[in-house]
Design an enzyme around this catalytic site. Structure first.
Site, short mmCIF file in Angstrom:
data_model
loop_
_atom_site.label_atom_id
_atom_site.label_comp_id
_atom_site.label_asym_id
_atom_site.label_seq_id
_atom_site.Cartn_x
_atom_site.Cartn_y
_atom_site.Cartn_z
N CYS A 107 0.89 -1.16 0.00
CA CYS A 107 0.00 0.00 0.00
C CYS A 107 0.92 1.20 0.00
CB CYS A 107 -0.90 0.00 1.23
SG CYS A 107 -1.84 1.54 1.39
N CYS A 110 -0.64 4.32 2.23
CA CYS A 110 -0.76 4.25 3.70
C CYS A 110 -0.34 2.87 4.18
CB CYS A 110 -2.15 4.68 4.18
SG CYS A 110 -3.57 3.94 3.35
N SER A 111 -1.29 2.05 4.61
CA SER A 111 -0.90 0.78 5.21
C SER A 111 -1.98 -0.28 5.05
CB SER A 111 -0.62 1.00 6.70
OG SER A 111 -1.75 1.60 7.31
#
Lengths: 203, 219
Positions: A107, A110-111
């Site tokens: 990603c 972000c995460s």
């Protein structure tokens, strides 16, 4: 960024500690949070939800061709049948590694990570080195993990930019014919389901 | 927004450093930061896209110097201050000062399991037919909104192929601005690495992003 908390000096760390503690005090005093709910959230992701879930899904797919076909076609239903669903795994897609194609998930923004099957993401997954390089130099990233693929194996990188969450189905190691699902699941590492590793070889 | 969170293709961050037997959290405060962020979603009333925007709006130098959960806590504070749920004075003093703002619901311990299990599905029914289908060639628009977007810079302007069609999903860009769900068709678009990174790129590599229809034009 994310991996560098070891470098922070003690005063910096305790400042963050104090800040979070103060915030929890304020929010509890104002009645916005139930401390028991906080404990339960932590316990869930510390003890219950983790990569062992995904390993069970993979082991079943390796053992049962019908299950694997279902998993590839309707990942959410097939994963739910093993008992996993929910937050950050609402829309699952499973991608299969083969000798011809290796899949890797990132990603960059972000995460995003499939929590119900893998738990919370490791620090390296959320870090700038991984997020910046996975899409531009996946072979170099694999090298950081000690993994070298054959030069003619294509690499497909999946950048999770929406609410679709990807789980890699690693290749089943040779020499595991007739193994039980439990025994197979022990070979399935977290990294093999992100695509930065391979399943363990039988000892 | 063209923030430093949009990291795909950047150089100079060094190698990836995996940590053997990594625990889910590295300090007690990280656990609390994680849980507070999850729990405040319900009384706070913001959505996931608004939280992402709050985090990525942190000034770039600060973002890069912060650990993951420090970014979460800063984002949470921003969201609560914006909505008047807490005040700067309270943050400084570490205690509640004024009365609580009325909130619709808080997350009770009894509801945790149910809420996590339900999650927040973003698929929506739509009567609008999809403009593209698998195999179509599409160009990613060159857009640079200062607001939240999930179209990373490294694919803007580039041509790829529709690989998967996921149905209509809540459109992150609208949702983050508080303009409602505005569901749009969502696709996985795949690019040859040479299209993204130039002729020297590894010809065996391809990269995909998930992209909502407003990001795409026919190529």
């Amino acid at each position: 960024m994310a991996h560098d908390h070891h470098d922070h000096d003690h005063s910096d760390l305790s400042e963050t500690e104090l800040r979070v503690r103060a915030l929890e005090t304020i929010l509890t005093e104002k009645g916005y949070v139930d401390p028991a709910a906080l404990d339960l959230l932590i316990e869930t992701y510390e003890k219950k939800v983790g990569p062992r879930n995904g390993a069970r899904v993979v082991a079943r797919a390796w053992s049962d061709p019908d299950y694997k076909a279902w998993l590839m076609k309707d990942a959410n239903a097939a994963i739910l049948s093993v008992g996993y669903a929910g937050r950050q795994g609402e829309h699952m897609v499973v991608v299969e590694n083969t000798p011809k194609q290796h899949n890797m998930v990132v990603c960059t923004l972000c995460s995003c990570y499939p929590w119900p099957v893998l738990g919370l993401p490791p620090v390296w997954y959320k870090s700038a080195p991984y997020r910046s390089r996975a899409v531009a130099d996946p072979r170099g990233v694999l090298k950081d993990f000690g993994v070298t693929l054959p030069a003619d194996t294509a690499i497909r990188v999946w950048d999770s930019t929406s609410e679709i969450r990807y789980l890699v189905l690693p290749m089943r190691p040779k020499g595991t014919d007739g193994w039980s699902e439990d025994k197979l699941a022990d070979l399935v590492t977290r990294d093999s389901m992100i695509g930065t590793g391979l399943a363990k070889e039988p000892e | 927004m063209n923030g430093v969170h949009d990291m795909g293709g950047m150089h100079g961050f060094g190698p990836v450093v995996p940590e053997p037997d990594e625990p889910p959290f590295h300090a007690p405060w990280e656990k609390r930061a994680f849980a507070l962020t999850l729990a405040m979603g319900m009384p706070g009333g913001w959505n996931l896209d608004m939280s992402r925007f709050a985090r990525e709006s942190m000034p770039p130098a600060e973002y890069l110097a912060s650990s993951y959960y420090e970014i979460w806590i800063a984002g949470l504070q921003t969201l609560m201050l914006q909505r008047g749920l807490i005040s700067q004075e309270e943050i400084e003093q570490g205690h509640a000062r004024g009365a609580a703002k009325p909130v619709a619901r808080i997350l009770s311990a009894a509801d945790v399991e149910k809420v996590l299990y339900r999650g927040g599905p973003t698929a929506r029914d739509t009567d609008t037919p999809a403009k593209f289908s698998a195999g179509d060639r599409v160009r990613m628009k060159n857009i640079n909104p200062p607001t939240h977007t999930r179209l990373p810079r490294y694919v803007r302007g580039h041509v790829g192929t529709i690989d998967l069609v996921h149905g209509a999903h809540v459109f992150a860009d609208s949702h983050a601005r508080g303009e409602g769900e505005n569901p749009q068709w969502l696709y996985t678009v795949r690019f040859d690495a040479r299209e993204l990174w130039g002729a020297d790129a590894d010809p065996t590599v391809s990269v995909s992003v998930d992209a909502w229809e407003p990001y795409l034009e026919p190529a």
